[in-house]
Design a protein around this motif. Structure first.
Motif, short mmCIF file in Angstrom:
data_model
loop_
_atom_site.label_atom_id
_atom_site.label_comp_id
_atom_site.label_asym_id
_atom_site.label_seq_id
_atom_site.Cartn_x
_atom_site.Cartn_y
_atom_site.Cartn_z
N ALA A 116 0.83 -1.21 0.00
CA ALA A 116 0.00 0.00 0.00
C ALA A 116 0.86 1.25 0.00
O ALA A 116 0.56 2.23 -0.69
N THR A 117 1.95 1.23 0.78
CA THR A 117 2.82 2.40 0.87
C THR A 117 3.53 2.68 -0.45
O THR A 117 3.70 3.85 -0.84
N THR A 174 0.55 3.02 -3.67
CA THR A 174 -0.33 4.20 -3.67
C THR A 174 0.28 5.38 -4.43
O THR A 174 -0.40 5.99 -5.27
N PRO A 175 1.56 5.76 -4.19
CA PRO A 175 2.14 6.83 -5.01
C PRO A 175 2.19 6.47 -6.50
O PRO A 175 1.97 7.34 -7.35
N ALA A 209 0.06 4.53 -8.05
CA ALA A 209 -1.31 4.64 -8.54
C ALA A 209 -1.70 6.09 -8.77
O ALA A 209 -2.38 6.42 -9.75
N ILE A 210 -1.27 6.98 -7.87
CA ILE A 210 -1.56 8.41 -8.03
C ILE A 210 -0.85 8.95 -9.27
O ILE A 210 -1.44 9.73 -10.05
N GLN A 256 4.00 6.17 7.15
CA GLN A 256 3.39 6.08 5.83
C GLN A 256 3.23 7.46 5.20
O GLN A 256 3.51 7.65 4.01
N TRP A 299 4.95 8.84 1.74
CA TRP A 299 4.11 9.39 0.66
C TRP A 299 4.49 10.83 0.34
O TRP A 299 4.43 11.24 -0.82
N ILE A 329 5.16 10.70 -3.60
CA ILE A 329 4.09 11.20 -4.48
C ILE A 329 4.56 12.38 -5.33
O ILE A 329 4.39 12.36 -6.56
#
Length: 438
Positions: free
Chosen positions: A24-25, A28-29, A31-32, A242, A246, A250
């Motif tokens: 997830a960590t 997620t970046p 995916a963004i 987390q 991010w 990100i």
């Protein structure tokens, strides 16, 4: 103290080493970044659905010229409207644009007509309206013999530039209020998300250990209060870890995506760009310079420490409440939803008050909400960039810390009873009894 540290270490390490946390960590970046790339390509996509429109200009307003754009092609015809409509199926047109004569040059409303069996889509409507509006304006200027330079001088751009009375003039800019509002809103959003998300994470963690009967083993070695406090601190450290990762990944991934794929997160659809005004590059550069200047002039030595204090106070306060609720819940999550409502309502109210406080940071609602302990962790950070009086900040912090300590203590009393109770549906009345049980 040693037991507390062991609990914190266990809560932290067991979560940060899970495959789900790592995925997830890291994902997620990514995916963004992928989201920005896809959205940018979608907005920059030029439709392959071309439209050919027959234009009947009865007043010769356009002089036979309309600029084609985005697969939208205009063809001026001298044929009568009824003739085109009768033979429309044999012609290679998608619609007919009828532009009547402009008889009254002083009339503000001007209606044109678009004939087609196809619905007028949102991608071509703003283009047509924009082309006609600009040309009608130029036509009126020419017919009324108005000096264009004098007319443009009427469109005065008003700028309100704040000037301090006692401070040096260079210490503020016209962007000061907007930048302060943006910083306040951003910090309020972060507070809302972290308090709510990681508070719920603490509650789920307590429920999992209770339903798996792991807590029965742990409670034999440590006190319930130490277990609850260690869980709150450990889960909070996981959340901060987390967020820190991010905060680095990100912006880095979004920047790389923009560099390699030409993705622009601020891209607009062609129809929106056509309907809006073009931005002068020099004005954009000057605005960016003002933004950077104002960001540098913010009192970050006060904003960041205060933000951390309000974050810790709000997190401990709400996480303790969520932990107490989690200890009282049974196997059925639905039965315990009523217990979370009294906790979530203040968080939601504080979020909406924060949005109002950004616009009016010195209003009575903003002042008293930023002092009230259940609202202050979210509302006060939104007011800090506007330099509220020191007494309001100190009073707010004192009440927040006192309330957080009191709620942690009360939640600990609920936790010590609820964590070992099974098979009984618990209500708010029962929780109140546990608080004051000897």
């Amino acid at each position: 103290m040693n037991n507390l540290w062991l609990i914190i270490k266990r809560e932290y390490l067991t979560r940060v080493t899970r495959r789900s946390f790592i995925l997830a960590t890291l994902l997620t970046p990514l995916a963004i970044g992928l989201f920005f790339v896809v959205v940018s390509f979608i907005f920059q996509y030029d439709s392959d659905d071309s439209k050919r429109i027959a234009v009947i200009d009865q007043g010769n307003i356009f002089d036979g010229k309309i600029k084609d754009e985005n697969n939208l092609f205009f063809k001026f015809v001298d044929t009568d409207l009824d003739v085109i409509k009768d033979n429309f199926d044999e012609m290679d047109y998608n619609g007919i644009l009828l532009i009547p004569s402009l008889d009254d040059l002083l009339k503000k409303d001007f209606r044109v007509y678009y004939y087609s069996d196809e619905k007028l889509t949102l991608d071509i409507e703003p283009v047509i309206i924009s082309r006609i509006r600009d040309r009608v304006r130029d036509y009126k200027i020419d017919q009324l013999e108005i000096d264009r330079q004098q007319l443009e001088a009427l469109n005065t751009k008003i700028e309100l530039e704040p000037k301090p009375i006692k401070a040096a003039p260079e210490e503020t800019t016209k962007m000061a209020g907007k930048i302060a509002a943006a910083i306040g809103f951003f910090m309020g959003i972060i507070m809302y998300m972290t308090v709510f998300i990681y508070g719920m994470m603490v509650m789920r963690s307590v429920m999992e250990e209770k339903t798996n009967r792991i807590v029965e083993v742990m409670i034999s070695s440590v006190k319930p209060f130490q277990l609850m406090l260690g869980k709150i601190i450990g889960v909070g450290a996981v959340g901060l870890t987390q967020l820190a990762i991010w905060a680095i990944l990100i912006p880095l991934i979004v920047t790389i995506a923009g560099f390699f794929f030409g993705a622009d997160p601020n891209a607009m659809p062609p129809s929106a760009a056509a309907a809006g005004a073009e931005i002068d590059p020099e004005e954009a550069e000057a605005m960016l310079s003002l933004v950077i200047q104002e960001l540098g002039q913010q009192n970050w030595w006060a904003i960041l420490p205060l933000f951390i204090l309000y974050f810790l106070g709000g997190y401990f306060m709400y996480s303790a409440l969520f932990a107490a609720v989690g200890s009282a819940m049974g196997d059925d999550l639905g039965e315990g939803q009523a217990l979370t409502i009294p906790i979530t309502i203040p968080v939601l109210l504080a979020f909406y008050i924060m949005m109002v406080s950004v616009q009016a940071p010195n209003s009575s609602l903003a002042i008293w909400s930023s002092i009230f302990p259940l609202f202050s962790p979210i509302v006060m950070p939104a007011r800090i960039p506007f330099d509220p009086p020191i007494w309001q900040v100190l009073l707010s912090l004192v009440l927040l810390i006192a309330t957080a300590l009191a709620l942690v203590w009360l939640s600990g009393r609920i936790y010590r009873v609820g964590i070992l109770m099974y098979g009984k549906k618990v209500g708010l009345k029962e929780l109140a009894k546990w608080m004051f049980r000897g």
